[in-house]
Design an enzyme around this catalytic site. Structure first.
Site, PDB file in Angstrom:
ATOM      1  N   ASP A 191      -0.749   7.749  10.262  1.00 24.36           N
ATOM      2  CA  ASP A 191      -0.257   6.496  10.815  1.00 24.36           C
ATOM      3  C   ASP A 191       1.259   6.409  10.836  1.00 24.36           C
ATOM      4  OD1 ASP A 191       0.311   6.237   8.166  1.00 24.36           O
ATOM      5  OD2 ASP A 191      -0.510   4.226   7.948  1.00 24.36           O
ATOM      6  N   HIS A 209       2.155   5.525   5.934  1.00 25.74           N
ATOM      7  CA  HIS A 209       1.717   5.815   4.571  1.00 25.74           C
ATOM      8  C   HIS A 209       2.031   7.260   4.194  1.00 25.74           C
ATOM      9  CE1 HIS A 209      -0.500   2.128   5.462  1.00 25.74           C
ATOM     10  NE2 HIS A 209      -0.414   1.914   4.164  1.00 25.74           N
ATOM     11  N   SER A 266       0.809  -1.220   0.000  1.00 25.81           N
ATOM     12  CA  SER A 266       0.000   0.000   0.000  1.00 25.81           C
ATOM     13  C   SER A 266       0.841   1.267   0.000  1.00 25.81           C
ATOM     14  CB  SER A 266      -0.925   0.012   1.222  1.00 25.81           C
ATOM     15  OG  SER A 266      -0.165  -0.087   2.407  1.00 25.81           O
TER      16      SER A 266
END
Length: 650
Positions: free
Chosen positions: A593, A596, A470
């Site tokens: 977070d 990311h 991701s």
């Protein structure tokens, strides 16, 4: 209810060691790589203590007062966890809305004792699981204990009644208890080993009641063997000392030396830790040794008495203060002190009074008919105090409900929906890029050496394969802008082993033929031999680029980066994209977070790739098809026209 059992202070010391292990693990102290083993110690001890109580009762009374037993368990567990959860919800509303949002989702599961299955069955998106975890994640272990307390007494009572109906004596009943408990424990061990798949996320095995119950059951087995005198009550002093000391030492060595991300823990490691804990408890029950004296010292007893409260409070405190990231020593000290202070308050004013029956005592006073003026006064005082408590509880409950319903939520990633949409978009972009390459067919045999190309031409001419998770999803647009003839295959939640499978499919099925592989699927799981497999798959001469990871909330960050750097150093045609170093100190690169990427971070990540690729291919000096170079083709045409014109003129 059975007679009161002999109090053994050494067991408090074992509790203390267990909670210290867990606390150190969550503080990310380097010495406690596998501090989560403390939960296994808790399980074994709980199984032993609870089963001892149940056996005493069933043998003395001929039954188990299940209602009374379950009420005692509720009084012991629920008020403390409820108090912690309520405080954390209110505090996180102000301090950290991300933690508040995750806490709201897990609140009921944590308080009602099914947190572990909530985490297993309620398939939370990868993004919601990324970054700062829920402040109630650690309640999974309380849920397993709660479920054990619900089911195991029924099993014991059923066995007892069956044995009694057949006229079996106490010894035979003990054998039946032990046999069934051992069988259930072994089934649980086998389930952990069989259900564990190193290619997949281990949450199902780690959180499952069925796969973790063996620790509680082996503790229960020890209680059965001890109470029915199936094992010696007193070993010789030397044997007892050696057995206990070695077991305790090996348990600590496992905690310190074996990495928490190792597959070993699911392939027998937890079982070994369980048996070692059983042996430590067994020796503490017997003769006095240095180990039992050490575990009985006042400091460990004080910590052990408050171990449940410390366990409840430490994890959300760590998340609220440092977001679960390894902190400086003074921040760590603050987290420890605050956890202990809140635990002491909970122990003194909530756990202890309720455990000692203050609620029942108050109810009896309110129901009684006072016989004296003093009793009447006492009743009035209790009534007033009870009304205040009820009013406060009502206001608190209403406030909590309103807070959880109406306070705006904030996802772990503010761009959650955008990133999920982007992930779908990148999948389509990958398909389009592959279709484009296929439509172009075989490339021109006319090649040009990278040594003769500019930086832009090298980037344009290369056909690289980026396999990512991701984090690489965020970089897709910048990657294609820099490498227009390359392919980026990224997916949310892709673990390292699955990234390896994607590479296999490109080479074996899609027949991809390019100049190099960029492997960036390393953030979601530990590395277990995949790098060697990747290197072998692409051949010894093809360039391989590996990205270091920045995953501050996971325990395997340092281990993964060390493995990646070592592998790069030891293998030819293997290059490092050091994202960890490049992103150090750049908070502006990251989403909420801390993992990311925001736009600035995506560009910085893409630049890391670009610099590593340019550096490598200037050294590699490989041949690439001229047909990929739009600028080169134009230049070649122009030169040809100029030459024709000059010839005509002459």
């Amino acid at each position: 209810m059975g007679k009161k059992r002999r109090y053994i202070t050494g067991l408090d010391g074992i509790r203390a060691i267990a909670v210290i292990m867990v606390l150190a693990y969550h503080l990310k102290l380097a010495l406690f790589k596998s501090g989560f083993l403390g939960v296994t110690v808790f399980f074994v001890l709980s199984g032993y203590l609870i089963t001892g109580i149940l056996i005493s009762e069933v043998e003395e009374e001929g039954t188990i007062d299940l209602k009374n037993f379950w009420l005692r368990r509720i009084r012991r567990l629920v008020p403390a966890v409820m108090s912690m959860a309520v405080v954390i919800i209110f505090v996180s509303t102000v301090v950290n809305r991300v933690i508040f949002t995750k806490g709201c989702k897990d609140f009921l599961a944590s308080v009602l004792g099914f947190n572990n299955w909530w985490q297993i069955f309620n398939k939370v998106s990868y993004f919601e699981a990324a970054g700062v975890p829920s402040p109630f994640t650690h309640c999974w272990s309380l849920a397993i204990e709660t479920q054990f307390y619900l089911i195991y007494p029924l099993i014991l009572l059923g066995i007892y009644k069956l044995a009694k109906s057949r006229g079996e004596g106490r010894a035979k009943r003990g054998l039946l208890f032990a046999g069934v408990t051992l069988l259930l424990a072994l089934i649980s061990v086998i389930l952990m080993i069989v259900l564990f798949d190193p290619q997949q996320d281990a949450s199902r095995v780690y959180y499952g009641t069925d796969t973790r119950a063996f620790s509680l059951l082996f503790g229960a087995l020890l209680a059965i063997l001890w109470d029915y005198r199936m094992v010696p009550r007193r070993l010789s002093a030397s044997v007892n000392m050696v057995l206990g000391s070695v077991s305790f030492a090996v348990l600590l060595v496992m905690t310190i030396a074996i990495n928490g991300s190792s597959n070993f823990w699911y392939r027998g490691g937890q079982f070994v830790g369980t048996i070692l804990t059983v042996l430590v408890i067994y020796t503490v029950l017997g003769r006095k040794t240095w180990l039992s004296r050490f575990l009985s010292n006042p400091v460990l007893k004080w910590i052990g008495d408050r171990s449940y409260s410390i366990y409840l409070w430490h994890y959300p405190i760590i998340l609220l203060i440092s977001k679960g990231i390894k902190a400086s020593w003074w921040i760590t000290l603050i987290e420890i002190v605050l956890s202990v202070v809140l635990a002491e308050l909970s122990y003194r004013f909530i756990e202890t009074p309720i455990r000692h029956g203050i609620i029942g005592e108050y109810l009896n006073i309110l129901r009684s008919r006072p016989k004296s003026r003093q009793e009447k006064k006492r009743q009035v005082q209790v009534a007033r105090r009870s009304l205040k408590v009820m009013a406060g509880t009502f206001v608190l409950t209403v406030s909590l409900i309103l807070c959880m319903i109406f306070v705006p939520k904030k996802n772990a990633l503010d761009t959650l929906q955008k990133r999920e949409a982007k992930a779908k978009e990148t999948g389509k972009m990958t398909e389009e890029q592959l279709a484009k390459q296929k439509a172009n067919g075989s490339e021109s045999e006319d090649t040009i050496c990278t040594a003769n190309l500019t930086d832009d031409e090298i980037l344009e001419g290369l056909n690289l394969l980026l396999i990512g998770d991701s984090i690489a999803v965020d970089v897709t647009d910048d990657f294609y802008e820099m490498f227009p003839n390359s392919v980026s295959d990224t997916k949310i939640g892709r673990i390292t082993s699955l990234g390896k499978q994607v590479l296999d499919s490109y080479i074996d099925e899609k027949k991809w033929e390019g100049e190099g592989v960029i492997f960036a699927s390393l953030s979601n799981s530990p590395i277990n031999g995949e790098l060697e497999d990747i290197r072998e798959k692409i051949g010894k001469d093809m360039s391989l680029f590996l990205t270091t990871v920045r995953i501050p909330h996971d325990t395997f960050e340092d281990e993964s980066n060390s493995k990646i750097k070592k592998f790069v150093e030891e293998n030819d045609h293997t290059y490092l994209i050091d994202w960890y170093a490049a992103s150090e100190g750049h908070d502006e690169y990251f989403d909420a977070d801390d993992t990311h990427l925001l736009s600035a971070g995506a560009k910085a990540y893409a630049n890391c790739i670009k610099e590593a690729v340019l550096d490598a291919y200037k050294k590699e000096n490989i041949e690439i098809p001229k047909s990929r170079l739009v600028s080169s083709t134009d230049t070649s045409t122009d030169s040809s026209n100029d030459s024709s014109t000059n010839a005509s003129t002459e």
